[in-house]
Design a protein around this motif. Sequence first.
Motif, short mmCIF file in Angstrom:
data_model
loop_
_atom_site.label_atom_id
_atom_site.label_comp_id
_atom_site.label_asym_id
_atom_site.label_seq_id
_atom_site.Cartn_x
_atom_site.Cartn_y
_atom_site.Cartn_z
N UNK A 326 0.55 -0.46 0.62
CA UNK A 326 0.09 0.18 0.17
C UNK A 326 0.44 1.36 -0.24
N UNK A 327 2.25 1.14 0.84
CA UNK A 327 2.85 2.22 0.82
C UNK A 327 3.87 2.67 -0.43
N UNK A 367 -15.60 -6.49 -5.72
CA UNK A 367 -15.69 -8.04 -5.09
C UNK A 367 -14.73 -7.80 -3.66
N UNK A 368 -14.08 -6.88 -3.46
CA UNK A 368 -13.78 -6.40 -2.66
C UNK A 368 -14.05 -5.73 -0.91
N UNK A 402 -4.55 -11.50 -1.91
CA UNK A 402 -6.36 -10.90 -1.37
C UNK A 402 -5.06 -9.47 -1.38
N UNK A 403 -4.40 -9.11 -0.36
CA UNK A 403 -3.52 -8.10 -0.90
C UNK A 403 -3.41 -7.33 -1.75
N UNK A 404 -2.78 -8.65 -2.90
CA UNK A 404 -2.67 -7.91 -4.20
C UNK A 404 -4.02 -7.85 -5.30
N UNK A 409 -7.18 -3.30 -7.28
CA UNK A 409 -8.54 -2.46 -7.22
C UNK A 409 -8.39 -1.05 -6.53
N UNK A 410 -7.04 -0.64 -6.37
CA UNK A 410 -7.39 0.52 -5.79
C UNK A 410 -6.78 1.25 -7.07
#
Length: 419
Positions: A326-327, A367-368, A402-404, A409-410
């Motif tokens: 994320x960073x 879906x997130x 899921x983090x990926x 998604x962002x």
Amino acid sequence: MSESTLSAGTRVFDPDAIRADFPILQRKIHGQELVYLDNAATTQKPKQVIKSLTDYYEQTNANVHRGVHTLSMEATNGYEVARTKVAKFINAPRSEEVIWTRNTSESLNLVAATWAEANISEGDNIVITAMEHHSNIVPWQQLAFKKGAEIRYLSHNDDGVINFVDASSVIDSRTKLVSVTHMSNVLGTINPVAKLAELAHDVGAVILVDAAQSVPHMPVDVQAIDADFLAFSAHKMLGPTGIGVLWGRLDLLEEMPPYMFGGDMILEVTYEGAKWNDLPYKFEAGTPNIADAFATGAAVDYLSDLGMENVWQHEQELTAYAMEQILSLDNVKVLGPQDSSQRGGVISFVHDTIHPHDLGTALDQQGIAIRTGHHCAMPLVRSYDVVAAARASFYIYNTRSEVDALVNGISETEGYFNR
Ligand code: 7TS
């Protein structure tokens, strides 16, 4: 170390095998695989917990503590066995110190309405942190208004770490209660509650730990942290909604007046008055949430089989990975400790140009599931000069892929908004 080799519990910690226990993870949302990252709000339930509810209603259902018939005795026994499991899970010295409530909020309100009502007077102060959930602010504000007491806040630095330099001046001889979150549901900060317990005890105050976000995720030992009260909710730790726990030190609970009046909480009633029942029943008026107590026992069994050290390690690894990913995004700022070893599996973030609600809606289309808003910690979120934040929060069934999916998604949402 690969996650599937962790083994301090009786079961190997294997996220794929864990995922197979959660029927809801098979659901498609807008045609996409569900990526559930809203675990700080509530967690999903494994089939073992769901089955304990249907088993209870199909095989055992009866009222507790009143019947001589087999079903009532079985219901009573199961209800009390679940209490014992919870006591062992948090290393409580005695199971009668475990009070069933509806949730963390009710556990905190119970202490405010009984212990604090009896022990806090005009001029006293109650110390909380500036990162509390509304449930650990509003009951104390209301009590302080009523009693003429003062609420004091322990400050934290920009990274969300409590400032101990001024803690010893905030907590003083008029402090009666220190009530702090063990882990922030917004910043992810893990607060050093044992150190705060020492400061509280040094001035003769009691410490209440809001463990809504810690008991589900890490080993918590009420004796090791020297807490006086501890509150948490079953629904954030694989259990059902509508049931929570207040643990309290026996001597404090013994002295406290009841919270509600009615059946089961009395020993004897005459036309003139009543005598209170022994602990824990003094605090459990009326027919309790029996089925959900059984299911809480099943949730505790599930987590104990995995081993809480393993749960914690899995979340630490996943959080470190997620923080790094994320960073690495240019337009995203993370609230709370930047060092992932100082935080639990909750990451709140804001995007420079996309409002959290737009981001949450766009991610839902993929879906997130994340949470957006003030996370019931309005003063804290506002202190960062934002009105809302997006939040991803992890649990035992979440994976790196899921983090990926979240990070992609962002990025995809940025592409959509910048078109
Ligand atoms: N304390 C903390 C630290 C919490 O995170 C929550 C719920 C509560 C108390 C209240 O728990 P309840 O079970 O009584 O509702 N936190 C959240 C959240 O972060 N998103 O939804 C609920």
